[in-house]
Design a protein around this motif. Structure first.
Motif, PDB file in Angstrom:
ATOM      1  N   THR A 243     -89.195 -30.186   8.986  1.00 36.08           N
ATOM      2  CA  THR A 243     -88.715 -30.006   9.574  1.00 36.08           C
ATOM      3  C   THR A 243     -87.956 -30.591  11.259  1.00 36.08           C
ATOM      4  OG1 THR A 243     -89.530 -28.128  10.985  1.00 36.08           O
ATOM      5  CG2 THR A 243     -88.563 -27.897   8.303  1.00 36.08           C
ATOM      6  N   CYS A 244     -89.455 -31.335  11.339  1.00 35.40           N
ATOM      7  CA  CYS A 244     -89.324 -31.624  12.829  1.00 35.40           C
ATOM      8  C   CYS A 244     -88.962 -33.087  12.704  1.00 35.40           C
ATOM      9  CB  CYS A 244     -90.220 -30.890  13.382  1.00 35.40           C
ATOM     10  SG  CYS A 244     -91.877 -30.685  12.955  1.00 35.40           S
ATOM     11  N   SER A 245     -89.420 -33.724  11.096  1.00 34.29           N
ATOM     12  CA  SER A 245     -89.893 -35.472  11.497  1.00 34.29           C
ATOM     13  C   SER A 245     -88.348 -36.484  11.691  1.00 34.29           C
ATOM     14  CB  SER A 245     -90.129 -35.441  10.316  1.00 34.29           C
ATOM     15  OG  SER A 245     -89.442 -35.020   9.205  1.00 34.29           O
ATOM     16  N   ALA A 246     -87.778 -35.882  10.983  1.00 38.53           N
ATOM     17  CA  ALA A 246     -86.342 -36.431  11.497  1.00 38.53           C
ATOM     18  C   ALA A 246     -86.271 -36.624  13.292  1.00 38.53           C
ATOM     19  CB  ALA A 246     -85.429 -36.306  11.439  1.00 38.53           C
ATOM     20  N   HIS A 247     -86.320 -35.032  13.446  1.00 36.25           N
ATOM     21  CA  HIS A 247     -86.168 -35.575  15.440  1.00 36.25           C
ATOM     22  C   HIS A 247     -87.163 -35.992  16.130  1.00 36.25           C
ATOM     23  CE1 HIS A 247     -86.609 -33.554  19.284  1.00 36.25           C
ATOM     24  NE2 HIS A 247     -86.051 -33.330  19.539  1.00 36.25           N
ATOM     25  N   LEU A 248     -88.789 -36.155  15.920  1.00 37.12           N
ATOM     26  CA  LEU A 248     -89.650 -37.167  16.496  1.00 37.12           C
ATOM     27  C   LEU A 248     -89.412 -38.526  15.983  1.00 37.12           C
ATOM     28  CD1 LEU A 248     -92.502 -36.741  17.273  1.00 37.12           C
ATOM     29  CD2 LEU A 248     -93.634 -37.221  15.255  1.00 37.12           C
ATOM     30  N   SER A 249     -88.851 -38.702  14.572  1.00 40.10           N
ATOM     31  CA  SER A 249     -88.572 -40.181  14.715  1.00 40.10           C
ATOM     32  C   SER A 249     -86.789 -40.888  15.827  1.00 40.10           C
ATOM     33  CB  SER A 249     -87.639 -40.299  13.147  1.00 40.10           C
ATOM     34  OG  SER A 249     -88.615 -40.136  12.175  1.00 40.10           O
ATOM     35  N   VAL A 250     -86.662 -39.826  16.127  1.00 38.80           N
ATOM     36  CA  VAL A 250     -85.560 -40.659  16.908  1.00 38.80           C
ATOM     37  C   VAL A 250     -86.040 -39.877  18.447  1.00 38.80           C
ATOM     38  CG1 VAL A 250     -82.873 -39.163  17.934  1.00 38.80           C
ATOM     39  CG2 VAL A 250     -83.292 -39.075  15.757  1.00 38.80           C
ATOM     40  N   VAL A 251     -87.145 -39.138  18.444  1.00 43.31           N
ATOM     41  CA  VAL A 251     -87.402 -38.931  19.825  1.00 43.31           C
ATOM     42  C   VAL A 251     -87.861 -40.748  20.282  1.00 43.31           C
ATOM     43  CG1 VAL A 251     -89.622 -38.151  21.066  1.00 43.31           C
ATOM     44  CG2 VAL A 251     -87.612 -37.010  20.310  1.00 43.31           C
ATOM     45  N   THR A 252     -89.312 -40.938  19.001  1.00 45.70           N
ATOM     46  CA  THR A 252     -90.146 -41.909  19.288  1.00 45.70           C
ATOM     47  C   THR A 252     -89.088 -42.965  19.533  1.00 45.70           C
ATOM     48  OG1 THR A 252     -91.620 -41.117  18.224  1.00 45.70           O
ATOM     49  CG2 THR A 252     -91.770 -43.739  18.464  1.00 45.70           C
ATOM     50  N   ILE A 253     -88.118 -42.804  18.875  1.00 49.57           N
ATOM     51  CA  ILE A 253     -87.364 -44.428  19.837  1.00 49.57           C
ATOM     52  C   ILE A 253     -86.750 -44.239  20.417  1.00 49.57           C
ATOM     53  CG2 ILE A 253     -84.732 -45.605  18.843  1.00 49.57           C
ATOM     54  CD1 ILE A 253     -85.714 -45.108  15.915  1.00 49.57           C
ATOM     55  N   TRP A 254     -86.052 -43.385  20.955  1.00 50.56           N
ATOM     56  CA  TRP A 254     -84.958 -42.808  22.319  1.00 50.56           C
ATOM     57  C   TRP A 254     -86.547 -43.362  23.346  1.00 50.56           C
ATOM     58  CZ3 TRP A 254     -80.176 -43.352  23.885  1.00 50.56           C
ATOM     59  CH2 TRP A 254     -80.025 -42.965  25.256  1.00 50.56           C
ATOM     60  N   TYR A 255     -87.297 -42.461  23.322  1.00 52.07           N
ATOM     61  CA  TYR A 255     -88.021 -43.489  24.483  1.00 52.07           C
ATOM     62  C   TYR A 255     -88.534 -44.233  25.035  1.00 52.07           C
ATOM     63  CZ  TYR A 255     -87.666 -37.253  25.938  1.00 52.07           C
ATOM     64  OH  TYR A 255     -87.273 -36.540  26.165  1.00 52.07           O
ATOM     65  N   GLY A 256     -88.741 -44.600  23.949  1.00 56.22           N
ATOM     66  CA  GLY A 256     -89.200 -46.000  23.605  1.00 56.22           C
ATOM     67  C   GLY A 256     -88.317 -46.802  24.566  1.00 56.22           C
ATOM     68  N   SER A 257     -87.554 -47.020  24.748  1.00 56.61           N
ATOM     69  CA  SER A 257     -86.577 -47.669  24.630  1.00 56.61           C
ATOM     70  C   SER A 257     -86.073 -47.567  26.149  1.00 56.61           C
ATOM     71  CB  SER A 257     -85.243 -48.168  24.154  1.00 56.61           C
ATOM     72  OG  SER A 257     -84.349 -46.932  23.515  1.00 56.61           O
ATOM     73  N   THR A 258     -85.739 -46.475  27.101  1.00 55.88           N
ATOM     74  CA  THR A 258     -85.387 -45.731  27.623  1.00 55.88           C
ATOM     75  C   THR A 258     -86.472 -46.275  28.383  1.00 55.88           C
ATOM     76  OG1 THR A 258     -84.005 -43.578  25.927  1.00 55.88           O
ATOM     77  CG2 THR A 258     -83.724 -43.641  28.659  1.00 55.88           C
ATOM     78  N   MET A 259     -87.831 -45.446  28.401  1.00 57.20           N
ATOM     79  CA  MET A 259     -88.634 -46.000  29.314  1.00 57.20           C
ATOM     80  C   MET A 259     -88.450 -47.316  30.289  1.00 57.20           C
ATOM     81  SD  MET A 259     -91.375 -42.672  28.386  1.00 57.20           S
ATOM     82  CE  MET A 259     -91.033 -41.845  29.000  1.00 57.20           C
ATOM     83  N   PHE A 260     -88.720 -48.598  29.079  1.00 55.56           N
ATOM     84  CA  PHE A 260     -88.490 -49.376  29.810  1.00 55.56           C
ATOM     85  C   PHE A 260     -87.221 -49.858  30.720  1.00 55.56           C
ATOM     86  CE2 PHE A 260     -86.495 -53.728  28.720  1.00 55.56           C
ATOM     87  CZ  PHE A 260     -88.470 -54.585  29.249  1.00 55.56           C
ATOM     88  N   LEU A 261     -86.341 -49.416  30.238  1.00 59.89           N
ATOM     89  CA  LEU A 261     -85.313 -49.816  31.208  1.00 59.89           C
ATOM     90  C   LEU A 261     -85.026 -49.623  32.280  1.00 59.89           C
ATOM     91  CD1 LEU A 261     -82.646 -49.477  28.230  1.00 59.89           C
ATOM     92  CD2 LEU A 261     -82.466 -51.851  29.683  1.00 59.89           C
ATOM     93  N   TYR A 262     -85.325 -48.022  32.333  1.00 64.36           N
ATOM     94  CA  TYR A 262     -85.265 -47.001  33.632  1.00 64.36           C
ATOM     95  C   TYR A 262     -86.993 -46.802  34.545  1.00 64.36           C
ATOM     96  CZ  TYR A 262     -80.747 -47.151  31.467  1.00 64.36           C
ATOM     97  OH  TYR A 262     -79.301 -47.551  31.530  1.00 64.36           O
ATOM     98  N   VAL A 263     -88.008 -46.646  34.078  1.00 60.41           N
ATOM     99  CA  VAL A 263     -88.610 -45.744  34.673  1.00 60.41           C
ATOM    100  C   VAL A 263     -89.385 -47.020  35.158  1.00 60.41           C
ATOM    101  CG1 VAL A 263     -91.115 -44.587  34.310  1.00 60.41           C
ATOM    102  CG2 VAL A 263     -89.004 -43.662  33.368  1.00 60.41           C
ATOM    103  N   LYS A 264     -89.062 -47.676  36.460  1.00 63.91           N
ATOM    104  CA  LYS A 264     -89.308 -48.479  36.522  1.00 63.91           C
ATOM    105  C   LYS A 264     -89.505 -48.425  38.160  1.00 63.91           C
ATOM    106  CE  LYS A 264     -86.307 -52.416  35.588  1.00 63.91           C
ATOM    107  NZ  LYS A 264     -85.471 -50.949  34.937  1.00 63.91           N
ATOM    108  N   PRO A 265     -90.292 -48.637  39.544  1.00 63.06           N
ATOM    109  CA  PRO A 265     -90.520 -48.926  40.604  1.00 63.06           C
ATOM    110  C   PRO A 265     -89.233 -49.644  41.180  1.00 63.06           C
ATOM    111  CG  PRO A 265     -92.181 -49.826  40.518  1.00 63.06           C
ATOM    112  CD  PRO A 265     -91.446 -49.205  39.290  1.00 63.06           C
ATOM    113  N   SER A 266     -88.686 -50.704  40.712  1.00 57.19           N
ATOM    114  CA  SER A 266     -88.316 -51.888  41.303  1.00 57.19           C
ATOM    115  C   SER A 266     -86.731 -52.773  39.964  1.00 57.19           C
ATOM    116  CB  SER A 266     -88.136 -52.307  42.093  1.00 57.19           C
ATOM    117  OG  SER A 266     -89.168 -53.337  41.323  1.00 57.19           O
ATOM    118  N   ALA A 267     -85.857 -52.571  40.038  1.00 57.43           N
ATOM    119  CA  ALA A 267     -85.076 -54.126  39.036  1.00 57.43           C
ATOM    120  C   ALA A 267     -85.306 -55.036  38.934  1.00 57.43           C
ATOM    121  CB  ALA A 267     -84.041 -53.116  39.154  1.00 57.43           C
ATOM    122  N   GLN A 268     -86.664 -55.110  37.991  1.00 59.06           N
ATOM    123  CA  GLN A 268     -87.688 -56.742  37.925  1.00 59.06           C
ATOM    124  C   GLN A 268     -87.204 -56.943  36.567  1.00 59.06           C
ATOM    125  OE1 GLN A 268     -88.113 -58.884  40.205  1.00 59.06           O
ATOM    126  NE2 GLN A 268     -87.891 -56.901  42.057  1.00 59.06           N
TER     127      GLN A 268
END
Length: 311
Positions: A243-268
């Motif tokens: 019941t939660c494996s599909a959601h967990l897969s989506v969460v892993t894909i989404w947060y991995g790429s989003t953190m790379f793009l935006y969670v950083k102190p400057s646009a480097q």
């Protein structure tokens, strides 16, 4: 001086989107891929919404949140792909400053909303698995509607200040954006005024939206996994995890790429690398979601089977 630049207003009124440089043949191939993925994304997510709407056994908070996510994904990819295709074909490479800021605001707001929705969906699974007997009273229709509405409002409000600050930057040239869309890093790279305030706001909003929602999701899954491991039967554990494996897969894909793009102190980050990750985030991920939920969810597969049999 940033404040002086704000007083003078913007000098560049139009930008040129570079897209993916290359031969005409390579760009046409990319256009075909983008168009195919866009069509499948819209059809797949619209099918999930229609399936949930027409299947009475799917009228639960879990699938209500899934409909919200599918609706969001349709608009998220629509805000990117049609313009990107025009850029790659060379028919629509220019974008006005106001439209650029609107696209930035629209995409970041939808991205923030997705973070909130995924954390709400994790909380919903936590209640369903950890408190199965009280779930229907804890997660009722009123609460699920409030949580969904809060996710949408929170996502758009979180980006409002950031979009306003970006719109007040001064752009003196060059006017070429090395991307197929207007994103925050590209705008900061082109600005000729001091960008520290926008970079600080971007970092803080990222921490609040991405990291905070990710923490809620992780904590929810810590309790979920702990509860699943305490289930005695193998069949019970498998059913709970399904019941939660599909959601967990989506969460892993989404947060991995989003953190790379935006969670950083400057646009480097390299803008070329950002372009690749943004392609994954805005084109590939919205396509994967309906297939992940369809292939890894027994209730959805059964509802699909009944829908085809009726036809």
């Amino acid at each position: 001086n940033m404040w002086k630049g704000m007083a003078n207003g913007t000098r560049v009124e139009e930008f040129i989107l570079l897209g993916f440089p290359g031969t005409w043949q390579s760009r046409v191939c990319l256009v075909v891929v983008f168009a195919l993925m866009y069509s499948l994304t819209v059809i797949g997510n619209a099918s999930i919404i229609a399936l949930v709407w027409t299947s009475s056994n799917l009228h639960t908070p879990m699938y209500f949140f899934l409909c919200n996510l599918s609706f969001l994904e349709i608009w998220y990819t629509t805000g990117v792909v049609p313009k990107a295709i025009g850029v790659m074909l060379g028919t629509s490479q220019t974008i006005s400053f106001s439209v650029c800021i609107f696209q930035l605001f629209f995409l970041l707001s939808l991205g923030s909303t997705e973070c909130f929705l995924l954390s709400v969906m994790a909380y919903d699974r936590y209640l369903a698995i950890c408190y199965p007997l009280r779930y229907s009273s804890l997660m009722n229709n009123v609460l699920s509607a409030r949580l969904a509405l809060s996710s949408w409002l929170g996502g758009f409000l979180a980006i409002s200040l950031l979009a306003f600050l970006t719109s007040r930057l001064t752009f003196c040239g060059p006017d070429v954006i090395n991307h197929f869309l207007c994103d925050i890093d590209s705008c900061l790279a082109l600005s000729c005024s001091d960008t520290w305030l926008v970079e600080l706001a971007t970092f803080l909003v990222s921490i609040i939206v991405v990291v905070a929602s990710c923490v809620v999701t992780l904590v929810s899954y810590m309790y979920i996994i702990s509860s699943i491991l305490r289930i005695q039967s193998v069949h019970g554990r498998r059913k709970a995890f399904s019941t939660c494996s599909a959601h967990l897969s989506v969460v892993t894909i989404w947060y991995g790429s989003t953190m790379f793009l935006y969670v950083k102190p400057s646009a480097q980050n390299s803008l070329d690398l950002n372009k690749i990750v943004n392609t994954f985030n805005t084109v590939v991920t919205p396509l994967l979601n309906p297939f992940i939920y369809t292939l890894r969810n027994n209730e959805v597969k059964q509802a699909l089977g009944r829908a085809f049999r009726r036809k």
